[in-house]
Design an enzyme around this catalytic site. Sequence first.
Site, PDB file in Angstrom:
ATOM      1  N   HIS A  79       0.805  -1.217   0.000  1.00 41.44           N
ATOM      2  CA  HIS A  79       0.000   0.000   0.000  1.00 41.44           C
ATOM      3  C   HIS A  79       0.836   1.262   0.000  1.00 41.44           C
ATOM      4  O   HIS A  79       0.449   2.266  -0.566  1.00 41.44           O
ATOM      5  CB  HIS A  79      -1.007  -0.021   1.136  1.00 41.44           C
ATOM      6  CG  HIS A  79      -2.148  -0.929   0.835  1.00 41.44           C
ATOM      7  ND1 HIS A  79      -2.303  -2.142   1.442  1.00 41.44           N
ATOM      8  CD2 HIS A  79      -3.118  -0.821  -0.089  1.00 41.44           C
ATOM      9  CE1 HIS A  79      -3.354  -2.736   0.919  1.00 41.44           C
ATOM     10  NE2 HIS A  79      -3.872  -1.972   0.002  1.00 41.44           N
ATOM     11  N   ASN A 131      -4.567  -7.270  -7.139  1.00 39.53           N
ATOM     12  CA  ASN A 131      -3.460  -7.284  -6.164  1.00 39.53           C
ATOM     13  C   ASN A 131      -3.703  -8.348  -5.104  1.00 39.53           C
ATOM     14  O   ASN A 131      -2.854  -9.191  -4.838  1.00 39.53           O
ATOM     15  CB  ASN A 131      -3.312  -5.930  -5.459  1.00 39.53           C
ATOM     16  CG  ASN A 131      -3.128  -4.778  -6.426  1.00 39.53           C
ATOM     17  OD1 ASN A 131      -2.682  -4.976  -7.540  1.00 39.53           O
ATOM     18  ND2 ASN A 131      -3.481  -3.577  -6.003  1.00 39.53           N
ATOM     19  N   ARG A 171       1.755  -9.892  -1.068  1.00 44.84           N
ATOM     20  CA  ARG A 171       1.971  -8.803  -2.013  1.00 44.84           C
ATOM     21  C   ARG A 171       3.062  -7.844  -1.578  1.00 44.84           C
ATOM     22  O   ARG A 171       3.582  -7.073  -2.393  1.00 44.84           O
ATOM     23  CB  ARG A 171       0.661  -8.043  -2.270  1.00 44.84           C
ATOM     24  CG  ARG A 171       0.069  -7.398  -1.040  1.00 44.84           C
ATOM     25  CD  ARG A 171      -1.377  -6.990  -1.264  1.00 44.84           C
ATOM     26  NE  ARG A 171      -1.500  -5.636  -1.800  1.00 44.84           N
ATOM     27  CZ  ARG A 171      -2.658  -5.027  -2.004  1.00 44.84           C
ATOM     28  NH1 ARG A 171      -3.796  -5.641  -1.762  1.00 44.84           N
ATOM     29  NH2 ARG A 171      -2.686  -3.804  -2.461  1.00 44.84           N
ATOM     30  N   CYS A 188      -9.245  -3.519 -11.399  1.00 42.69           N
ATOM     31  CA  CYS A 188      -8.701  -2.274 -10.857  1.00 42.69           C
ATOM     32  C   CYS A 188      -7.409  -2.472 -10.072  1.00 42.69           C
ATOM     33  O   CYS A 188      -6.962  -1.580  -9.378  1.00 42.69           O
ATOM     34  CB  CYS A 188      -9.741  -1.567  -9.990  1.00 42.69           C
ATOM     35  SG  CYS A 188     -10.227  -2.503  -8.540  1.00 42.69           S
TER      36      CYS A 188
HETATM   37  C1  PEP Z   1      -6.601  -5.000  -5.110  1.00 40.88           C
HETATM   38  O1  PEP Z   1      -6.503  -5.742  -4.151  1.00 40.88           O
HETATM   39  O2  PEP Z   1      -6.270  -5.338  -6.272  1.00 40.88           O
HETATM   40  C2  PEP Z   1      -7.133  -3.647  -4.972  1.00 40.88           C
HETATM   41  C3  PEP Z   1      -7.388  -2.912  -6.035  1.00 40.88           C
HETATM   42  O3  PEP Z   1      -7.341  -3.173  -3.723  1.00 40.88           O
HETATM   43  P1  PEP Z   1      -6.158  -2.712  -2.756  1.00 40.88           P
HETATM   44  O4  PEP Z   1      -4.902  -2.630  -3.583  1.00 40.88           O
HETATM   45  O5  PEP Z   1      -6.563  -1.395  -2.199  1.00 40.88           O
HETATM   46  O6  PEP Z   1      -6.128  -3.804  -1.742  1.00 40.88           O
HETATM   47 MG    MG Z   2      -7.508  -5.313  -2.315  1.00 40.03          MG
END
Ligand code: PEP
Ligand code: MG
Length: 517
Positions: A129, A394, A405, A442
């Site tokens: 993040h 993600n 991640r 996304c």
């Molecule tokens: C994801 O997990 O791909 C996502 C778009 O949400 P975040 O990256 O905020 O967990």
């Molecule tokens: Mg997510």
Amino acid sequence: GDMAAMGEHREVLEAYRMFAHDRGWIRKIEEAIRNGLTAEAAVEKVQSDMRARMLRQTDPYLRERLHDLDDLAHRLIRELMGREHGPLASELPQDAIIVARNMGAAELLDYGRDRLRGLVLEEGGPTSHVAIVARALGIPTVGQVEDIVSMADGDDAIIVDGESGEVQLRPPPDVEEAYAEKVRFRARRQAQYRRLRNKPSITKDGVEITLQMNAGLLVDLPQMAEAGAAGVGLFRTELQFMVASSFPRKSEQQAQYKQVLDAAEGKPITFRSLDIGGDKVLPYLRSIQEENPAMGWRALRLGLDRPGLLRTQIRALLTAASERDLKLMFPMVATVDEFLAAKSLVERELKHLRRHGHAVPDDIRLGVMVEVPSLLFQMDELLTHVDFVSVGSNDLFQFFCAVDRGNTRVAERFDTLNLAFLRALKTIVDAANSAHVPVTLCGELAGRPLEAMALIGLGFRDLSMSPSSLGPVKAMLRSLDAGRLSARLLPRLEPGHPESDIRGFLSRFAEDMDVSL
Ligand code: PEP
Ligand code: MG
């Protein structure tokens, strides 16, 4: 006068000293830490226990000390959170580059974006993040740089190339000149992307692709016009909570959502309900120690277990979007029932608002983020209930391939274009298309041209990415024959195909077909 103030000051300090050295106080804090609380939470807990006892005290002297104690505990908590020395932003020199082992997303926001030119982390994978927030702020960031903290000195010159992931510490003059040339080259390319801004987002063979952007703060919104995004495909509402020093009230949430909708000027915004927990911690929310926070009490799980929080947010969204369209999706849904529970919260709030004569949205679309693999085996049921789905690649990748991640050690090992994951993505897009349910992706995948190309080959027609990726992705798709790609890509996903290196295939395809990457 002054002397009295001095005396008082001293008395207060004396009281602090007494408490700070009070073995009982320290022991209780240590005990709380041993029982699993963070240091901050431990101080808070001991403080509130002590406070409860003090409140029952009738002795006026002791009751007065309550105030001192409160202050002391607060200072200690601030110190523990590294906030004691005021805003960090003002201490940062011009054109500063932060070199650190790791950093939370909220911490980064403390520095502000004015003076910060780059971020280098020893940890921090590309989808952590902090990296996402840095990207949203337009701060070049390179993670997973081993030992950089011990190698770098305070006044060292350093070049941070967020695009290629390279870091040059104490660069010699010729390297510096080479980078200066690179910067000029990129500026020309940026100008080229800007010219693309108002060109249609359509492939060479006439397939329309909707390009949206990800956002999380009001300051991101101007980028919508600058980058030529069709809307916001993911608005991470938790960012407002992460930058705040205390829990945003309903009125503050509502004001932000309204400003966001105003700034969008009628373009669609897909809000995502709070995704806190996991690595997104709020400094003012007592955090719970969890062994595996990413799979723990986070996002919608927290929202359903503490419905007050989610209800407040839903009400803020419903009122902010009154007489407009509201799109809302829920993160970390693992079962259809969780979505239905969230949906019924929305319906309840809606009823409540109507009964009290409040204006409500003209249209409400509720969706689910597909980021827990269990949903892959519930697609049909899920798709009968939702208005749209959005793949959070993600998290989906992290859980699907069992690869943290944010963990440097495993990041290299797993190709995001691996066969199994592409099959999973295809299952989702096929299911959504045959159910006529709109589907977006996304995650960070959408913003990387080669990966975005693969997604289009799989059948995705709507992608949401960080604003800076819109230009490169649009340049890619305008030079792509989507039909031809699908015809060559899809057979490779079938069992028994002899070649498993899909990334290699995609690179060759792009090269042979002159796809702009
Ligand atoms: C994801 O997990 O791909 C996502 C778009 O949400 P975040 O990256 O905020 O967990
Ligand atoms: Mg997510």
